[in-house]
Design a protein around this motif. Structure first.
Motif, PDB file in Angstrom:
ATOM      1  N   ASN A 305       0.837  -1.200   0.000  1.00  0.00           N
ATOM      2  CA  ASN A 305       0.000   0.000   0.000  1.00  0.00           C
ATOM      3  C   ASN A 305       0.873   1.251   0.000  1.00  0.00           C
ATOM      4  O   ASN A 305       1.393   1.668   1.033  1.00  0.00           O
ATOM      5  CB  ASN A 305      -0.916  -0.017   1.229  1.00  0.00           C
ATOM      6  CG  ASN A 305      -1.804   1.215   1.288  1.00  0.00           C
ATOM      7  OD1 ASN A 305      -1.687   2.126   0.469  1.00  0.00           O
ATOM      8  ND2 ASN A 305      -2.684   1.240   2.282  1.00  0.00           N
ATOM      9  N   PRO A 306       1.050   1.874  -1.187  1.00  0.00           N
ATOM     10  CA  PRO A 306       1.945   3.040  -1.271  1.00  0.00           C
ATOM     11  C   PRO A 306       1.453   4.238  -0.450  1.00  0.00           C
ATOM     12  O   PRO A 306       2.262   5.064  -0.037  1.00  0.00           O
ATOM     13  CB  PRO A 306       1.957   3.377  -2.766  1.00  0.00           C
ATOM     14  CG  PRO A 306       0.794   2.690  -3.364  1.00  0.00           C
ATOM     15  CD  PRO A 306       0.455   1.529  -2.487  1.00  0.00           C
ATOM     16  N   ASP A 307       0.131   4.313  -0.230  1.00  0.00           N
ATOM     17  CA  ASP A 307      -0.400   5.495   0.459  1.00  0.00           C
ATOM     18  C   ASP A 307       0.090   5.629   1.901  1.00  0.00           C
ATOM     19  O   ASP A 307       0.137   6.726   2.440  1.00  0.00           O
ATOM     20  CB  ASP A 307      -1.939   5.475   0.475  1.00  0.00           C
ATOM     21  CG  ASP A 307      -2.489   5.558  -0.938  1.00  0.00           C
ATOM     22  OD1 ASP A 307      -1.740   6.030  -1.829  1.00  0.00           O
ATOM     23  OD2 ASP A 307      -3.636   5.139  -1.156  1.00  0.00           O
ATOM     24  N   ILE A 308       0.404   4.486   2.519  1.00  0.00           N
ATOM     25  CA  ILE A 308       0.882   4.567   3.902  1.00  0.00           C
ATOM     26  C   ILE A 308       2.370   4.228   3.985  1.00  0.00           C
ATOM     27  O   ILE A 308       2.950   4.210   5.064  1.00  0.00           O
ATOM     28  CB  ILE A 308       0.100   3.617   4.847  1.00  0.00           C
ATOM     29  CG1 ILE A 308       0.198   2.162   4.355  1.00  0.00           C
ATOM     30  CG2 ILE A 308      -1.361   4.056   4.946  1.00  0.00           C
ATOM     31  CD1 ILE A 308      -0.229   1.149   5.416  1.00  0.00           C
ATOM     32  N   ASP A 309       2.987   3.952   2.841  1.00  0.00           N
ATOM     33  CA  ASP A 309       4.387   3.553   2.831  1.00  0.00           C
ATOM     34  C   ASP A 309       5.286   4.800   2.831  1.00  0.00           C
ATOM     35  O   ASP A 309       5.254   5.598   1.886  1.00  0.00           O
ATOM     36  CB  ASP A 309       4.670   2.696   1.595  1.00  0.00           C
ATOM     37  CG  ASP A 309       6.040   2.056   1.669  1.00  0.00           C
ATOM     38  OD1 ASP A 309       6.105   0.832   1.889  1.00  0.00           O
ATOM     39  OD2 ASP A 309       7.046   2.790   1.533  1.00  0.00           O
ATOM     40  N   VAL A 310       6.064   4.959   3.879  1.00  0.00           N
ATOM     41  CA  VAL A 310       6.839   6.193   4.037  1.00  0.00           C
ATOM     42  C   VAL A 310       7.884   6.350   2.923  1.00  0.00           C
ATOM     43  O   VAL A 310       8.072   7.447   2.400  1.00  0.00           O
ATOM     44  CB  VAL A 310       7.474   6.254   5.446  1.00  0.00           C
ATOM     45  CG1 VAL A 310       8.525   7.340   5.536  1.00  0.00           C
ATOM     46  CG2 VAL A 310       6.386   6.491   6.493  1.00  0.00           C
TER      47      VAL A 310
END
Ligand code: TRP
Length: 375
Positions: A305-310
């Motif tokens: 999940n790129p949206d929560i991946d720092v």
């Protein structure tokens, strides 16, 4: 583990914590979402990717840019701790506005650091120069049409200096105690004076001793909006001198490595601009919060999940300017083709390539420092 989740959202000039809901803040603060910008703005990744997401009265500035009329970009920095990649978001905006023709005013908030953080003025000078100003110069800030000053020492020119401190005092008559409480919650005399001094920071470019009435754009993190609300309100109540209403833009906070807030007081949350490449690698591998799955098999099957991946967020907000490359990374991560470890390697390389050049430029910047400091 991601820190700070499930905590109540608190966003004000003195405190930022909890999970930040930007849509809620737009509503609560009454700022406007940023859209339909002229094409030069889309060449800048912060605008194009909505890292700068909201504004007040930006139209006036867009008109000045379009008609090649003079305008000022004014912002400030609190000189505490290390200068990290989160701080570079504001620095890039200064440089961008300068390239569009803005005259640049930058306040070093040493009096605010003294009152709100208990930091000595001597310490503030040191940190402001070593951490902030040298990095601004290395990132591309130019000395022409640029004034950097300390709140405790506005200018060696007495007329200018008097005008700045006088304005802080004149403005105080147009704010009420209840207003302060409503805008800031808890308030002490020191914080009240800091708020009024910040109002003078934002408004004094329009005094006759400086530029006269002129459009001013103030780019800030959304936590600073209470200061803008206050300054905007009182600036329209005072009739002499007269002020053109302030404009402002608001940027997202860059997430900390752990997914919470990036904070200069927690080295495991940030990458500084003087970080050593080995340290960058270690920090990203060890601390960067991952939106990937627990095992490789699951990741291949379910994707990340790129949206929560720092790591992905850092590429998006700062380090991968190429939209096509970014889209491919996003796709591959979502599909499970790209693993967390591989994504982290891409980021480590990007950051270290950038830091290598930047750190050289920072050494060169030392020679230029004199051209930037107040006279
Ligand atoms: N309060 C700001 C901060 O905490 C610093 C600041 C001082 C500032 N004066 C300003 C920001 C004027 C914008 C405009 O970072």
């Amino acid at each position: 583990m991601k820190k700070d989740v499930n905590k109540k959202q608190v966003v004000n000039p003195w405190e930022v914590y909890g999970d930040i809901n930007y849509d809620k803040l737009i509503k609560e603060f009454g700022v406007s979402p940023l859209k339909d910008l002229p094409s030069v703005f889309n060449e800048n990744i912060l605008f194009r990717r909505k890292v700068i997401f909201a504004h007040r009265d930006i139209q006036r500035i867009l008109e000045a840019v379009k008609n090649k009329k003079p305008f000022v970009m004014m912002t400030g920095l609190m000189p505490t701790g290390k200068f990290h990649i989160g701080h570079s978001i504001i620095a890039q905006q200064m440089i961008f506005w300068q390239s569009l023709g803005a005259k640049i005013y930058i306040a070093v908030a040493d009096l605010e650091a003294y009152n709100a953080r208990g930091q000595s003025l001597e310490e503030s000078i040191k940190i402001a120069i070593e951490e902030y100003i040298l990095n601004y110069i290395a990132l591309g800030l130019k000395p022409k049409n640029c004034e950097i000053y300390f709140q405790s020492e506005r200018s060696n020119n007495a007329e200018k200096s008097n005008a700045y401190y006088k304005l802080q005092n004149l403005l105080s008559r147009y704010a009420t105690f209840n207003e302060f409480k409503a805008v800031y919650g808890e308030i002490s005399p020191g914080k009240m004076l800091s708020a009024l001094l910040q109002a003078s920071d934002m408004l004094h470019p329009q005094l006759p001793e400086f530029e006269n009435q002129i459009p001013v754009i103030v780019p800030v993190g959304i936590d600073q909006d209470p200061h803008l609300r206050l300054a905007r309100d009182i600036s329209q109540r005072i009739k002499n001198p007269k002020f053109i209403q302030l404009s402002s833009t608001y940027n997202l906070f860059l997430p900390g490595l752990n997914g919470g807030k990036m904070s200069s007081s927690d080295p495991t949350s940030y990458i500084s601009l003087t970080e050593d490449p080995k340290e960058v690698e270690k920090k990203i591998k060890k601390y960067a919060f991952s939106g990937g799955q627990a095992t490789i098999e699951e990741h291949r099957k379910l994707g990340g999940n790129p949206d929560i991946d720092v790591s992905f967020q850092y590429l998006k907000m700062l380090f991968e300017p190429d939209d096509k490359k970014l889209a491919k990374i996003e796709q591959d991560y979502k599909s499970g083709k790209l693993l967390t470890g591989e994504l982290k390697e891409i980021l480590i390389k990007k950051i270290n390539d950038f830091l290598k050049e930047h750190q050289k430029a920072r050494e060169q910047a030392k020679k230029q420092l004199d051209k930037f400091l107040i006279k």
